[in-house]
Write a protein that holds these residues in place. Structure first.
Motif, mmCIF file in Angstrom:
data_model
loop_
_atom_site.group_PDB
_atom_site.id
_atom_site.type_symbol
_atom_site.label_atom_id
_atom_site.label_comp_id
_atom_site.label_asym_id
_atom_site.label_seq_id
_atom_site.Cartn_x
_atom_site.Cartn_y
_atom_site.Cartn_z
ATOM 1 N N GLU A 34 35.419 62.280 22.295
ATOM 2 C CA GLU A 34 34.801 61.995 23.601
ATOM 3 C C GLU A 34 35.884 61.633 24.621
ATOM 4 O OE1 GLU A 34 31.957 62.089 25.414
ATOM 5 O OE2 GLU A 34 33.083 61.040 26.980
ATOM 6 N N GLU A 340 16.360 60.687 39.642
ATOM 7 C CA GLU A 340 15.914 60.536 38.248
ATOM 8 C C GLU A 340 16.520 61.569 37.300
ATOM 9 O OE1 GLU A 340 11.944 59.880 37.187
ATOM 10 O OE2 GLU A 340 11.662 58.263 38.609
ATOM 11 N N GLU A 371 24.361 71.300 28.135
ATOM 12 C CA GLU A 371 24.504 71.793 29.510
ATOM 13 C C GLU A 371 25.724 72.685 29.706
ATOM 14 O OE1 GLU A 371 23.673 68.462 32.159
ATOM 15 O OE2 GLU A 371 23.919 69.824 33.849
ATOM 16 N N PHE A 384 16.744 67.694 28.091
ATOM 17 C CA PHE A 384 17.114 67.078 26.813
ATOM 18 C C PHE A 384 16.585 67.907 25.645
ATOM 19 C CE2 PHE A 384 17.611 62.587 28.699
ATOM 20 C CZ PHE A 384 18.988 62.697 28.670
HETATM 21 C C1 LIG Z 1 20.820 60.995 36.613
HETATM 22 C C2 LIG Z 1 20.338 61.983 35.584
HETATM 23 C C3 LIG Z 1 19.130 61.763 34.969
HETATM 24 C C4 LIG Z 1 18.652 62.680 34.008
HETATM 25 N N1 LIG Z 1 17.450 62.442 33.406
HETATM 26 C C5 LIG Z 1 16.970 63.318 32.503
HETATM 27 C C6 LIG Z 1 15.735 63.074 31.827
HETATM 28 O O1 LIG Z 1 15.104 62.032 32.006
HETATM 29 N N2 LIG Z 1 15.281 64.031 30.954
HETATM 30 C C7 LIG Z 1 15.991 65.188 30.701
HETATM 31 O O2 LIG Z 1 15.524 66.009 29.908
HETATM 32 N N3 LIG Z 1 17.176 65.404 31.277
HETATM 33 C C8 LIG Z 1 17.693 64.507 32.157
HETATM 34 N N4 LIG Z 1 18.896 64.741 32.758
HETATM 35 C C9 LIG Z 1 19.680 65.899 32.324
HETATM 36 C C10 LIG Z 1 20.386 65.539 30.988
HETATM 37 O O3 LIG Z 1 21.023 64.291 31.141
HETATM 38 C C11 LIG Z 1 21.394 66.611 30.615
HETATM 39 O O4 LIG Z 1 20.736 67.842 30.516
HETATM 40 C C12 LIG Z 1 22.015 66.258 29.254
HETATM 41 O O5 LIG Z 1 22.637 65.000 29.305
HETATM 42 C C13 LIG Z 1 23.025 67.292 28.842
HETATM 43 O O6 LIG Z 1 23.591 66.846 27.643
HETATM 44 P P1 LIG Z 1 25.044 67.320 27.188
HETATM 45 O O7 LIG Z 1 25.337 66.641 25.903
HETATM 46 O O8 LIG Z 1 25.121 68.779 27.267
HETATM 47 O O9 LIG Z 1 26.003 66.761 28.318
HETATM 48 P P2 LIG Z 1 26.377 65.243 28.650
HETATM 49 O O10 LIG Z 1 25.244 64.359 28.301
HETATM 50 O O11 LIG Z 1 26.891 65.271 30.033
HETATM 51 O O12 LIG Z 1 27.561 64.916 27.644
HETATM 52 C C14 LIG Z 1 28.802 65.593 27.674
HETATM 53 C C15 LIG Z 1 29.865 64.658 27.117
HETATM 54 O O13 LIG Z 1 31.071 65.390 26.921
HETATM 55 C C16 LIG Z 1 32.162 64.626 27.382
HETATM 56 N N5 LIG Z 1 33.259 65.561 27.722
HETATM 57 C C17 LIG Z 1 33.351 66.382 28.780
HETATM 58 N N6 LIG Z 1 34.498 67.088 28.725
HETATM 59 C C18 LIG Z 1 35.151 66.703 27.601
HETATM 60 C C19 LIG Z 1 36.371 67.064 26.991
HETATM 61 N N7 LIG Z 1 37.200 67.962 27.534
HETATM 62 N N8 LIG Z 1 36.734 66.465 25.839
HETATM 63 C C20 LIG Z 1 35.915 65.543 25.259
HETATM 64 N N9 LIG Z 1 34.744 65.144 25.789
HETATM 65 C C21 LIG Z 1 34.354 65.731 26.949
HETATM 66 C C22 LIG Z 1 31.592 63.876 28.574
HETATM 67 O O14 LIG Z 1 32.378 62.745 28.890
HETATM 68 C C23 LIG Z 1 30.190 63.516 28.080
HETATM 69 O O15 LIG Z 1 30.171 62.309 27.376
HETATM 70 C C24 LIG Z 1 19.414 63.834 33.691
HETATM 71 C C25 LIG Z 1 20.645 64.036 34.307
HETATM 72 C C26 LIG Z 1 21.111 63.121 35.239
HETATM 73 C C27 LIG Z 1 22.445 63.358 35.887
#
Ligand SMILES: Cc1cc2nc3c(=O)[nH]c(=O)nc-3n(C[C@H](O)[C@H](O)[C@H](O)COP(=O)(O)OP(=O)(O)OC[C@H]3O[C@@H](n4cnc5c(N)ncnc54)[C@H](O)[C@@H]3O)c2cc1C
Length: 398
Positions: A34, A340, A371, A384
């Motif tokens: 991370e 939100e 994402e 999510f």
């Molecule tokens: C304010 C807000 C509210 C939201 N609320 C909702 C909700 O209620 N319901 C819903 O379904 N969706 C919600 N979403 C959308 C949801 O949060 C995202 O779709 C989801 O978090 C995507 O998950 P992920 O693991 O792909 O990315 P993330 O959760 O963004 O996690 C990616 C991780 O990778 C790490 N990272 C990045 N680059 C590197 C690298 N080079 N090396 C190592 N680590 C790295 C980052 O630091 C981060 O910790 C919300 C989004 C926001 C911004």
């Protein structure tokens, strides 16, 4: 020798994938890398701090309608791990969920920390390692996968890439050779500076029709006046469906609103009936269906009609009111994030992915979830759910 699996990214998709891999393959060494000192930071703020963790709709056919990008490719994955499976997964680990009237599902505690605690307990129980402040700078396929950070080099046969919406990570993947689509924001509200909606934040039109002028895009649903313009489900849906188009327009465009749930003709009929039945009543003292009183009074003030009686209303005022209630044009001059939930449209091109395994077709051993992919959804827990479904499938294929 035990297998080592590297999961890059300690967010929603990375945690869920790591937990399920380790649970299915206890002998594997699973390590999360991370970038920051915090994990699950988006889960923490999600859903206004309540975490809209999934949705109560369960049928794949119903779910995919909420994904402007990725819908067709998610049908089969949802058959394998759907929203109901996620709720069971959480319940099995002591997290009860509830669905609200609009089908959004939250932990019963209304606190995103409940989901974080559940995931962190699982990480500890299963002995998954987390390396914080470990930003991956490059990945390379030799005999095994080589993953480089500033200070270390890791090696693994299979890696999971779950870095979310991160431009530097898309650059790493594009340098590897994967195709990345155009990246633009999705799920935003419309900035509008207009005296018709100034000073009325919090006013809701329960069932408005919104059309983007010059396009075929239109949506129906609640519209909310905010301090900066318009928000609400109908606006957010348009922002997601039109994410690429509206970015091309640099977020400057016209919208037409029907606020009244009536056509111009039927509203004219209602007005004529009121003129005949209540000629001595003031316009402002008769509520119009679907129009909040605050807005009706404000509109009448703007058109110098608040003291006019129904029996005195001339054709000009009647036409102006009908136009404002059934086809008011507003000029959008920008966008603001929806507090939100907001996401990015665009990411790794879906043609690079085998959705039976979530593995990249051209780079065996590289799995993608969350994402980072060109998948995004409307609000409602769908973003999510894509993470959970993709993570589950990876854990089955690895
Ligand atoms: C304010 C807000 C509210 C939201 N609320 C909702 C909700 O209620 N319901 C819903 O379904 N969706 C919600 N979403 C959308 C949801 O949060 C995202 O779709 C989801 O978090 C995507 O998950 P992920 O693991 O792909 O990315 P993330 O959760 O963004 O996690 C990616 C991780 O990778 C790490 N990272 C990045 N680059 C590197 C690298 N080079 N090396 C190592 N680590 C790295 C980052 O630091 C981060 O910790 C919300 C989004 C926001 C911004």
């Amino acid at each position: 020798m035990s297998q080592e699996i590297l999961v890059i990214g300690g967010g929603a998709a990375g945690f869920f994938t790591a937990i399920n891999i380790k649970e299915k393959h206890p002998s594997y060494k699973v390590t999360i890398l991370e970038k920051t000192s915090n994990t699950l930071s988006k889960v923490k703020v999600s859903g206004g701090g309540r975490c809209n963790v999934t949705n109560a709709r369960t049928e794949p056919g119903a779910l995919i309608k909420y994904y402007p990008r990725g819908s067709k490719r998610l049908y089969k994955p949802f058959e394998r791990f759907s929203t109901a499976n996620m709720r069971q997964w959480l319940e099995k680990r002591g997290v009860q969920t509830k669905s609200e009237d609009d089908q959004r599902v939250f932990p019963i505690t209304n606190d995103s920390q409940t989901i974080i605690n559940c995931f962190e307990n699982e990480i500890n129980r299963l002995g998954i390692l987390i390396n914080h402040q470990c930003a991956v700078k490059k990945i390379e396929k030799k005999k095994r996968w080589h993953v480089y950070t500033d200070h270390q080099e890791f090696k693994s046969d299979q890696i999971v890439y779950a870095t979310g919406a991160s431009p530097s990570s898309w650059k790493i993947l594009s340098e590897l050779g994967l195709e990345i689509t155009n990246i633009v924001p999705s799920l935003f509200t419309f900035n509008i500076d207009d005296p018709r909606i100034k000073d009325l934040p919090g006013t809701v039109f329960p069932n408005a029709k919104v059309r983007i002028s010059g396009t075929k895009m239109q949506e129906e649903g609640p519209v909310l006046i905010t301090h900066w313009g318009l928000s609400g489900p109908a606006i957010l849906k348009l922002s997601a469906l039109g994410a690429h188009l509206l970015a091309k327009k640099k977020y400057a465009f016209l919208i037409q609103l029907n606020l009244s749930q009536q056509s111009a003709e039927s509203l004219a009929k209602i007005f004529d009936e009121l003129k005949a039945s209540s000629p001595k009543k003031k316009l402002k003292n008769h509520k119009i269906d679907g129009i909040p009183n605050r807005y009706w009074e404000h509109l009448l003030n703007m058109l110098n009609g608040s003291e006019i009686l129904w029996g005195q209303m001339n054709k000009r005022l009647q036409n102006q009111l009908i136009e404002q209630l059934t086809q008011a044009t507003f000029s959008v001059t920008g966008k603001s994030p929806f507090k939100e939930e907001f996401v990015t449209a665009g990411g790794v091109d879906l043609k690079e992915i085998n959705f039976n395994t979530m593995e990249t077709i051209r780079f065996p051993g590289l799995f993608l979830a969350g994402e980072v992919l060109d998948i995004d959804a409307l609000t409602g827990g769908f973003n999510f759910q894509a993470c959970w479904t993709e993570g589950w499938i990876i854990s089955e294929s690895i």
